[in-house]
Write a protein that holds these residues in place. Structure first.
Motif, mmCIF file in Angstrom:
data_model
loop_
_atom_site.group_PDB
_atom_site.id
_atom_site.type_symbol
_atom_site.label_atom_id
_atom_site.label_comp_id
_atom_site.label_asym_id
_atom_site.label_seq_id
_atom_site.Cartn_x
_atom_site.Cartn_y
_atom_site.Cartn_z
ATOM 1 N N ARG A 169 0.831 -1.204 0.000
ATOM 2 C CA ARG A 169 0.000 0.000 0.000
ATOM 3 C C ARG A 169 0.862 1.249 0.000
ATOM 4 O O ARG A 169 0.563 2.222 -0.696
ATOM 5 C CB ARG A 169 -0.916 0.000 1.236
ATOM 6 C CG ARG A 169 -1.805 1.223 1.338
ATOM 7 C CD ARG A 169 -2.574 1.236 2.640
ATOM 8 N NE ARG A 169 -1.694 1.289 3.793
ATOM 9 C CZ ARG A 169 -1.176 2.420 4.267
ATOM 10 N NH1 ARG A 169 -1.408 3.583 3.657
ATOM 11 N NH2 ARG A 169 -0.393 2.410 5.339
ATOM 12 N N LEU A 170 1.938 1.232 0.795
ATOM 13 C CA LEU A 170 2.797 2.416 0.864
ATOM 14 C C LEU A 170 3.517 2.655 -0.453
ATOM 15 O O LEU A 170 3.656 3.799 -0.896
ATOM 16 C CB LEU A 170 3.813 2.258 1.995
ATOM 17 C CG LEU A 170 3.254 2.218 3.422
ATOM 18 C CD1 LEU A 170 4.385 2.049 4.418
ATOM 19 C CD2 LEU A 170 2.450 3.476 3.721
ATOM 20 N N VAL A 171 3.997 1.591 -1.074
ATOM 21 C CA VAL A 171 4.682 1.747 -2.361
ATOM 22 C C VAL A 171 3.738 2.366 -3.384
ATOM 23 O O VAL A 171 4.080 3.335 -4.077
ATOM 24 C CB VAL A 171 5.211 0.393 -2.869
ATOM 25 C CG1 VAL A 171 5.818 0.548 -4.265
ATOM 26 C CG2 VAL A 171 6.255 -0.181 -1.916
ATOM 27 N N LEU A 172 2.532 1.824 -3.477
ATOM 28 C CA LEU A 172 1.585 2.317 -4.470
ATOM 29 C C LEU A 172 1.104 3.728 -4.146
ATOM 30 O O LEU A 172 0.926 4.562 -5.047
ATOM 31 C CB LEU A 172 0.392 1.368 -4.579
ATOM 32 C CG LEU A 172 0.720 -0.039 -5.076
ATOM 33 C CD1 LEU A 172 -0.535 -0.888 -5.142
ATOM 34 C CD2 LEU A 172 1.405 -0.005 -6.427
ATOM 35 N N GLU A 173 0.912 4.026 -2.849
ATOM 36 C CA GLU A 173 0.469 5.374 -2.494
ATOM 37 C C GLU A 173 1.571 6.397 -2.768
ATOM 38 O O GLU A 173 1.294 7.524 -3.186
ATOM 39 C CB GLU A 173 0.031 5.446 -1.036
ATOM 40 C CG GLU A 173 -0.621 6.775 -0.692
ATOM 41 C CD GLU A 173 -1.357 6.780 0.628
ATOM 42 O OE1 GLU A 173 -1.780 7.885 1.041
ATOM 43 O OE2 GLU A 173 -1.516 5.713 1.246
ATOM 44 N N ALA A 174 2.817 5.997 -2.531
ATOM 45 C CA ALA A 174 3.926 6.900 -2.854
ATOM 46 C C ALA A 174 3.943 7.214 -4.343
ATOM 47 O O ALA A 174 4.154 8.363 -4.750
ATOM 48 C CB ALA A 174 5.252 6.281 -2.415
#
Length: 215
Positions: free
Chosen positions: A94-99
């Protein structure tokens, strides 16, 4: 001579900033123009120094592990916008994609070696995306979700091939070698893919393509 890459380091730990600076200042084409430990400091520093690249940790305060995400969005909306390369300890899909959604052009973990980090910085400066093997696997995993249906843009078979190679972080030259076409032709296909997906960055194309089930 190659353009010197002006770079800012944003991390809440002084020892991490100092370590990164000591590594990067050995490179003749990288100039660390400043350090910041918080979002307000970072915004002021970026406005004053106008760096090409910002190395950004996601944890910038004791109260939040992902305060850097909001800062990432503000930095990438600035004019001129620096290329943001997330350098963090957090590995989460989730963090990778949100970044990526917030405009980051790359995502690497802090255990990355110096050679790979410098390579990622140079790739982002060239306008390419840069992911280490861990974060790249998160992107690939996101591509395995169910396809949302036929409503997405009409990409040609060649453009889908190009999009798949973009997801691997390949440059135009590398895409050309993979597909036995020139780098100029690869750049043309990349441009068509981004236009059809209504995005302006390669990493955004990968994210949009994954959401539309095009890869």
């Amino acid at each position: 001579m190659a353009e010197v890459i002006r770079l800012v380091i944003v991390d809440d730990h002084a020892i991490v900033r100092q370590g990164l600076r000591s590594i990067l200042e050995r490179e003749p084409d990288i100039d660390v123009v400043g350090e910041a430990s918080s979002a307000p400091e970072a915004l002021d520093l970026v406005a004053a120094t106008r760096p090409h690249i910002v190395l950004l940790d996601l944890k910038l305060s004791a109260g939040s592990d992902v305060a850097g995400l909001a800062l990432c969005g503000r930095l990438t909306q600035a004019t001129p916008a620096p290329g943001v390369l997330v350098v963090t300890t957090f590995l989460d899909q989730r963090l990778v994609l949100e970044a990526i959604q917030r405009g980051a052009r790359g995502y690497v973990l802090k255990d990355v070696d110096a050679v790979a980090l410098v390579g990622a910085i140079r790739a982002v400066h060239r306008g390419e995306s840069a992911f280490d093997s861990h974060s790249a696997s998160m992107v690939v995993k996101s591509l395995s979700g169910p396809a949302p249906g036929p409503a997405g843009p009409d990409l040609t078979a060649r453009e889908r091939e190009v999009l798949t190679l973009l997801a691997r972080g390949l440059s135009n030259e590398a895409i050309g070698r993979e597909l036995y076409i020139s780098a100029t032709t690869a750049k043309f296909h990349v441009g068509n893919v981004m236009r059809k997906l209504s995005v302006s960055r390669r990493a955004e194309a990968v994210y949009a393509g994954s959401k539309l089930g095009l890869i």
